[in-house]
Write a protein that holds these residues in place. Structure first.
Motif, PDB file in Angstrom:
ATOM      1  N   ALA A  17       0.833  -1.204   0.000  1.00  0.00           N
ATOM      2  CA  ALA A  17       0.000   0.000   0.000  1.00  0.00           C
ATOM      3  C   ALA A  17       0.866   1.252   0.000  1.00  0.00           C
ATOM      4  O   ALA A  17       0.587   2.223  -0.719  1.00  0.00           O
ATOM      5  CB  ALA A  17      -0.931  -0.019   1.211  1.00  0.00           C
ATOM      6  N   GLU A  18       1.913   1.256   0.807  1.00  0.00           N
ATOM      7  CA  GLU A  18       2.809   2.411   0.875  1.00  0.00           C
ATOM      8  C   GLU A  18       3.548   2.600  -0.452  1.00  0.00           C
ATOM      9  O   GLU A  18       3.698   3.729  -0.940  1.00  0.00           O
ATOM     10  CB  GLU A  18       3.813   2.221   2.009  1.00  0.00           C
ATOM     11  CG  GLU A  18       3.199   2.242   3.398  1.00  0.00           C
ATOM     12  CD  GLU A  18       4.207   1.901   4.477  1.00  0.00           C
ATOM     13  OE1 GLU A  18       5.382   1.600   4.118  1.00  0.00           O
ATOM     14  OE2 GLU A  18       3.847   1.935   5.663  1.00  0.00           O
ATOM     15  N   ALA A  19       3.988   1.490  -1.047  1.00  0.00           N
ATOM     16  CA  ALA A  19       4.728   1.573  -2.302  1.00  0.00           C
ATOM     17  C   ALA A  19       3.835   2.047  -3.444  1.00  0.00           C
ATOM     18  O   ALA A  19       4.262   2.840  -4.289  1.00  0.00           O
ATOM     19  CB  ALA A  19       5.345   0.221  -2.636  1.00  0.00           C
ATOM     20  N   VAL A  20       2.591   1.582  -3.468  1.00  0.00           N
ATOM     21  CA  VAL A  20       1.646   2.021  -4.499  1.00  0.00           C
ATOM     22  C   VAL A  20       1.340   3.503  -4.335  1.00  0.00           C
ATOM     23  O   VAL A  20       1.263   4.254  -5.318  1.00  0.00           O
ATOM     24  CB  VAL A  20       0.352   1.186  -4.444  1.00  0.00           C
ATOM     25  CG1 VAL A  20      -0.742   1.820  -5.301  1.00  0.00           C
ATOM     26  CG2 VAL A  20       0.618  -0.234  -4.907  1.00  0.00           C
ATOM     27  N   ASN A  27       3.711   1.759 -11.947  1.00  0.00           N
ATOM     28  CA  ASN A  27       5.162   1.920 -11.830  1.00  0.00           C
ATOM     29  C   ASN A  27       5.785   1.147 -10.676  1.00  0.00           C
ATOM     30  O   ASN A  27       6.998   0.914 -10.665  1.00  0.00           O
ATOM     31  CB  ASN A  27       5.514   3.399 -11.675  1.00  0.00           C
ATOM     32  CG  ASN A  27       5.152   4.206 -12.911  1.00  0.00           C
ATOM     33  OD1 ASN A  27       5.269   3.716 -14.029  1.00  0.00           O
ATOM     34  ND2 ASN A  27       4.704   5.438 -12.713  1.00  0.00           N
ATOM     35  N   VAL A  28       4.985   0.770  -9.697  1.00  0.00           N
ATOM     36  CA  VAL A  28       5.542   0.080  -8.540  1.00  0.00           C
ATOM     37  C   VAL A  28       6.089  -1.277  -8.969  1.00  0.00           C
ATOM     38  O   VAL A  28       5.557  -1.927  -9.876  1.00  0.00           O
ATOM     39  CB  VAL A  28       4.479  -0.083  -7.432  1.00  0.00           C
ATOM     40  CG1 VAL A  28       3.431  -1.117  -7.799  1.00  0.00           C
ATOM     41  CG2 VAL A  28       5.139  -0.425  -6.105  1.00  0.00           C
ATOM     42  N   THR A  29       7.160  -1.700  -8.337  1.00  0.00           N
ATOM     43  CA  THR A  29       7.782  -2.986  -8.656  1.00  0.00           C
ATOM     44  C   THR A  29       7.790  -3.885  -7.429  1.00  0.00           C
ATOM     45  O   THR A  29       7.692  -3.408  -6.288  1.00  0.00           O
ATOM     46  CB  THR A  29       9.223  -2.795  -9.140  1.00  0.00           C
ATOM     47  OG1 THR A  29      10.024  -2.291  -8.053  1.00  0.00           O
ATOM     48  CG2 THR A  29       9.295  -1.827 -10.319  1.00  0.00           C
ATOM     49  N   GLY A  34       9.203  -5.324  -1.843  1.00  0.00           N
ATOM     50  CA  GLY A  34      10.015  -6.208  -1.017  1.00  0.00           C
ATOM     51  C   GLY A  34      11.071  -5.472  -0.228  1.00  0.00           C
ATOM     52  O   GLY A  34      11.378  -5.848   0.910  1.00  0.00           O
ATOM     53  N   GLY A  35      11.629  -4.416  -0.813  1.00  0.00           N
ATOM     54  CA  GLY A  35      12.663  -3.649  -0.128  1.00  0.00           C
ATOM     55  C   GLY A  35      12.185  -3.029   1.168  1.00  0.00           C
ATOM     56  O   GLY A  35      12.992  -2.756   2.070  1.00  0.00           O
TER      57      GLY A  35
END
Length: 205
Positions: A17-20, A27-29, A34-35
């Motif tokens: 959720a944070e990465a999106v 664009n999120v990978t 995972g990082g």
């Protein structure tokens, strides 16, 4: 023997959720997600199968968690005010108009991909059912006056919440989203609130 999972799915979905929010669903990978939790893209691929399936798991998780969060307002002393506060808190999780644009991009995915579309429909039904439960509790507590439009009020509240967030973004996001949403919801529900109920939590404006 299978290796134990050292990172719970719940933790991974929170990271997703944070990465999106930061990069957008297109664009999120998997590496970015995972990082955030110390896992490799390969580990996420093994667990979820693909980025799309991970995002679908995130959509399903939110479709269950958010309505339950709203329904929790039913047990408050002033259920309707607690509902408004819960919706405002959800809006407050948005930290910038750029981040909100990424949330909207996820919404476009919800509307264009049949798998996500089904989850979105179920989410909408569950949210409005939860709002309805809280509004009925508010009427039972004498906080909310009954009206001829009671049946349509849950959808009106849901629409006001979503509309307020979009308008906040379009206006440039100068005001905190939580305060902006709270004011719009009070505008929609204010005429129905009992005069005997303390409305000191209404923001000035």
């Amino acid at each position: 023997m299978a290796r134990p999972r050292t990172v719970a799915d719940e933790t991974i979905l929170a990271a997703a959720a944070e990465a999106v929010a930061a990069a957008g669903p297109a664009n999120v990978t998997l590496a970015q997600i995972g990082g955030r939790v110390g896992l490799t893209a390969a580990a996420l691929m093994r667990r979820f199968g693909s980025k799309d399936r991970l995002l679908l798991a995130l959509a399903r998780h939110d479709a269950e968690a958010l309505p339950a969060r709203l329904a929790g307002a039913e047990s408050a002393e002033q259920p309707v005010h607690a509902l408004i506060e819960a919706l405002a808190a959800m809006a407050g999780a948005v930290r910038s108009t750029t981040e909100f644009a990424n949330h909207l991009a996820f919404l476009l995915l919800d509307m264009s991909d049949p798998r996500f579309q089904q989850v979105s429909r179920e989410y909408t039904v569950a949210v409005e059912a939860a709002i309805g439960v809280v509004l009925r509790a508010g009427r039972a507590a004498g906080e909310l006056r009954a009206g001829a439009d009671d049946e349509g009020l849950p959808r009106a509240v849901h629409a006001a919440y979503n509309g307020a967030l979009v308008t906040w973004g379009m206006a440039g996001g100068d005001e905190e989203p939580a305060a902006y949403v709270q004011k719009q919801l009070l505008f929609v529900l204010g005429s129905r609130l009992s005069r005997s109920v303390d409305r000191a939590d209404q923001p000035p404006g």
